[in-house]
Scaffold this motif. Structure first.
Motif, PDB file in Angstrom:
ATOM      1  N   GLY A 117       4.081   4.371  66.848  1.00 55.21           N
ATOM      2  CA  GLY A 117       5.066   4.674  65.823  1.00 55.21           C
ATOM      3  C   GLY A 117       4.540   5.671  64.821  1.00 55.21           C
ATOM      4  N   ARG A 118       3.233   5.957  64.873  1.00 56.09           N
ATOM      5  CA  ARG A 118       2.605   6.941  63.997  1.00 56.09           C
ATOM      6  C   ARG A 118       2.135   8.178  64.774  1.00 56.09           C
ATOM      7  N   ASN A 119       1.622   7.966  65.983  1.00 61.91           N
ATOM      8  CA  ASN A 119       1.027   9.060  66.756  1.00 61.91           C
ATOM      9  C   ASN A 119       1.875   9.523  67.935  1.00 61.91           C
ATOM     10  N   GLY A 120       2.829   8.704  68.384  1.00 54.69           N
ATOM     11  CA  GLY A 120       3.618   9.053  69.553  1.00 54.69           C
ATOM     12  C   GLY A 120       2.941   8.619  70.849  1.00 54.69           C
ATOM     13  N   PHE A 121       3.664   8.706  71.945  1.00 55.34           N
ATOM     14  CA  PHE A 121       3.122   8.349  73.260  1.00 55.34           C
ATOM     15  C   PHE A 121       2.478   9.546  73.952  1.00 55.34           C
ATOM     16  N   LYS A 122       3.067  10.714  73.738  1.00 52.92           N
ATOM     17  CA  LYS A 122       2.538  11.949  74.327  1.00 52.92           C
ATOM     18  C   LYS A 122       2.415  11.837  75.854  1.00 52.92           C
ATOM     19  N   ASN A 123       3.498  11.438  76.498  1.00 55.66           N
ATOM     20  CA  ASN A 123       3.517  11.393  77.962  1.00 55.66           C
ATOM     21  C   ASN A 123       4.833  11.944  78.492  1.00 55.66           C
ATOM     22  N   THR A 124       4.968  11.979  79.800  1.00 58.01           N
ATOM     23  CA  THR A 124       6.125  12.620  80.423  1.00 58.01           C
ATOM     24  C   THR A 124       7.381  11.757  80.401  1.00 58.01           C
ATOM     25  N   ARG A 125       7.246  10.475  80.152  1.00 58.06           N
ATOM     26  CA  ARG A 125       8.390   9.554  80.220  1.00 58.06           C
ATOM     27  C   ARG A 125       9.126   9.388  78.888  1.00 58.06           C
ATOM     28  N   VAL A 126       8.432   9.675  77.793  1.00 58.32           N
ATOM     29  CA  VAL A 126       8.986   9.395  76.462  1.00 58.32           C
ATOM     30  C   VAL A 126       9.089  10.689  75.658  1.00 58.32           C
ATOM     31  N   ALA A 127      10.233  10.889  75.020  1.00 60.72           N
ATOM     32  CA  ALA A 127      10.421  12.037  74.133  1.00 60.72           C
ATOM     33  C   ALA A 127      10.057  11.616  72.708  1.00 60.72           C
ATOM     34  N   ASP A 128       8.936  12.109  72.204  1.00 60.31           N
ATOM     35  CA  ASP A 128       8.512  11.812  70.834  1.00 60.31           C
ATOM     36  C   ASP A 128       9.181  12.778  69.862  1.00 60.31           C
ATOM     37  N   ARG A 129       9.756  12.236  68.788  1.00 58.42           N
ATOM     38  CA  ARG A 129      10.289  13.062  67.705  1.00 58.42           C
ATOM     39  C   ARG A 129       9.595  12.640  66.416  1.00 58.42           C
ATOM     40  N   TYR A 130       9.191  13.609  65.607  1.00 60.50           N
ATOM     41  CA  TYR A 130       8.405  13.313  64.414  1.00 60.50           C
ATOM     42  C   TYR A 130       9.235  13.578  63.152  1.00 60.50           C
ATOM     43  N   PHE A 131       9.114  12.627  62.209  1.00 59.32           N
ATOM     44  CA  PHE A 131       9.844  12.719  60.949  1.00 59.32           C
ATOM     45  C   PHE A 131       8.910  12.382  59.787  1.00 59.32           C
ATOM     46  N   ASP A 132       9.218  12.931  58.636  1.00 63.54           N
ATOM     47  CA  ASP A 132       8.438  12.664  57.429  1.00 63.54           C
ATOM     48  C   ASP A 132       8.901  11.332  56.828  1.00 63.54           C
ATOM     49  N   TYR A 133       8.643  10.255  57.577  1.00 68.31           N
ATOM     50  CA  TYR A 133       9.166   8.934  57.238  1.00 68.31           C
ATOM     51  C   TYR A 133       8.035   7.916  57.117  1.00 68.31           C
ATOM     52  N   GLY A 134       8.344   6.851  56.347  1.00 64.40           N
ATOM     53  CA  GLY A 134       7.560   5.644  56.390  1.00 64.40           C
ATOM     54  C   GLY A 134       8.130   4.705  57.443  1.00 64.40           C
ATOM     55  N   HIS A 135       7.735   3.444  57.392  1.00 65.56           N
ATOM     56  CA  HIS A 135       8.043   2.507  58.465  1.00 65.56           C
ATOM     57  C   HIS A 135       9.540   2.253  58.654  1.00 65.56           C
ATOM     58  N   SER A 136      10.287   2.174  57.563  1.00 65.01           N
ATOM     59  CA  SER A 136      11.710   1.810  57.665  1.00 65.01           C
ATOM     60  C   SER A 136      12.632   2.879  57.104  1.00 65.01           C
ATOM     61  N   ASP A 137      12.134   4.095  56.939  1.00 65.81           N
ATOM     62  CA  ASP A 137      12.953   5.170  56.363  1.00 65.81           C
ATOM     63  C   ASP A 137      14.080   5.616  57.284  1.00 65.81           C
ATOM     64  N   ILE A 159      18.318   0.019  70.633  1.00 66.75           N
ATOM     65  CA  ILE A 159      17.584   0.585  69.498  1.00 66.75           C
ATOM     66  C   ILE A 159      16.675  -0.520  68.984  1.00 66.75           C
ATOM     67  N   ALA A 160      15.375  -0.277  68.969  1.00 68.30           N
ATOM     68  CA  ALA A 160      14.407  -1.303  68.566  1.00 68.30           C
ATOM     69  C   ALA A 160      13.477  -0.761  67.496  1.00 68.30           C
ATOM     70  N   HIS A 161      13.126  -1.617  66.552  1.00 65.07           N
ATOM     71  CA  HIS A 161      12.259  -1.230  65.437  1.00 65.07           C
ATOM     72  C   HIS A 161      11.057  -2.154  65.352  1.00 65.07           C
ATOM     73  N   SER A 162       9.872  -1.590  65.166  1.00 65.38           N
ATOM     74  CA  SER A 162       8.655  -2.338  64.876  1.00 65.38           C
ATOM     75  C   SER A 162       8.352  -3.382  65.956  1.00 65.38           C
ATOM     76  N   PHE A 163       8.284  -4.667  65.582  1.00 66.14           N
ATOM     77  CA  PHE A 163       7.997  -5.712  66.566  1.00 66.14           C
ATOM     78  C   PHE A 163       9.068  -5.764  67.650  1.00 66.14           C
ATOM     79  N   GLY A 164      10.266  -5.313  67.314  1.00 71.15           N
ATOM     80  CA  GLY A 164      11.329  -5.233  68.316  1.00 71.15           C
ATOM     81  C   GLY A 164      10.964  -4.310  69.461  1.00 71.15           C
ATOM     82  N   THR A 165      10.182  -3.249  69.165  1.00 70.66           N
ATOM     83  CA  THR A 165       9.751  -2.351  70.249  1.00 70.66           C
ATOM     84  C   THR A 165       8.799  -3.073  71.192  1.00 70.66           C
ATOM     85  N   TYR A 166       7.937  -3.913  70.640  1.00 76.82           N
ATOM     86  CA  TYR A 166       7.018  -4.692  71.474  1.00 76.82           C
ATOM     87  C   TYR A 166       7.801  -5.653  72.367  1.00 76.82           C
TER      88      TYR A 166
END
Length: 298
Positions: A207-227, A133-140
């Motif tokens: 983290g705002r728009n999603g990847f929109k590709n076949t490899r990644v499942a994007d899920r959208y939430f009404d959240y800010g950066h650390s919510d 599980i990675a957040h923000s710079f951790g995802t990079y």
């Protein structure tokens, strides 16, 4: 103290102590025992460690935080999995990275440190399934580890507050991963990935728009950066825990009602528009300020 008491002591300590503190607690107990019991005690501890290493269900869950934080949310994840014996949560960290360092192209130090932590975890539990599980710079950091180190295999990944580029080559760097094994939780009110995209080099607004590709499942939430880590949202237990345990991707209730992404956000995240426009604006403002200062001083 009888041998049966030693057996009970080791077993109860192992089962009732937080995983990250088990060995330290056992060492403290060992220091209080008579010499005649040490051999039995050490053998029992070795058996417990061996059982963990041989557990076919064992999961090592690695947590990687973002900049300017010590990853306090790691404790929330640890608490959420405390009732699952075969999941060992490892909160990883690195020296504090400032916003200025984030903008610099020299980022290898935290990447290498986390990569070595992954290797060390594999040595300690060779049969465990590695998940992240990675957040923000951790995802990079995770994206660079996948791209650079082929000896590090990850089974499942959860991203949140992602700043990975939208055109990241998942098909190349995650080709060992099965379909559905990468989840990207998107915050529709998260501006930090957008800011990272247009103001620095090497990042994206996923983290705002999603990847929109076949490899990644994007899920959208009404959240800010650390919510994702707010206790009242119960996001960790509701969405992450089922995915880590058995790969279940719980759908977001927000997906069906999320608002359209504003055109300005999409342009800001565009690699050929956002960054050039930002630096052109900064250049014009700087020139205007310099011109005004020259005019006032002459």
């Amino acid at each position: 103290m009888k041998p049966v008491d030693i057996v009970t002591l080791v077993r109860s300590t192992w089962e009732n102590t937080i995983e990250t503190k088990r060995l330290a607690q056992l060492q403290a107990i060992r220091a209080t025992l008579d010499a005649e019991h040490l051999e039995l005690f050490d053998s029992l501890v070795d058996m417990q460690i061996s059982n963990v290493k041989d557990d076919a269900q064992a999961i090592t869950l690695m947590l990687v935080h973002g900049i300017q934080t010590d990853g306090s949310w790691h404790e929330l994840v640890t608490a959420a999995f405390r009732d699952v014996a075969h999941v060992r949560v490892k909160g990883l960290g690195y020296h504090c990275v400032t916003a200025l360092q984030l903008a610099c192209p020299f980022r290898s130090t935290p990447i290498n440190k986390i990569a070595n932590d992954f290797r060390d975890a594999r040595l300690m539990e060779p049969t465990a399934r590695i998940m992240v599980i990675a957040h923000s710079f951790g995802t990079y950091i995770i994206s660079r580890i996948l791209a650079k180190y082929t000896d590090i295999n990850i089974e499942r990944i959860v991203l949140c507050g992602s700043i990975i580029k939208g055109n990241y080559a998942w098909e190349k760097h995650a080709r060992h991963m099965a379909a559905g094994n990468i989840v990207n939780d998107v915050g529709t009110r998260d501006f930090y990935p957008v800011l990272a995209t247009f103001s620095t080099i090497g990042y994206g607004g996923t983290g705002r728009n999603g990847f929109k590709n076949t490899r990644v499942a994007d899920r959208y939430f009404d959240y800010g950066h650390s919510d994702f880590f707010e206790p009242d949202k119960d996001h960790i237990v509701k969405y992450w825990k089922p995915y880590i345990l058995d790969g279940t991707i719980v759908e977001s209730e927000w997906d069906s009602i999320k608002p359209k992404t504003h055109l300005g956000i999409m342009l800001a995240c565009h690699p050929w528009i956002g960054r050039p426009a930002f630096y052109a604006t900064v250049g014009l403002i700087t020139a205007a300020v310099a011109g005004l200062a020259w005019w006032l001083l002459t």
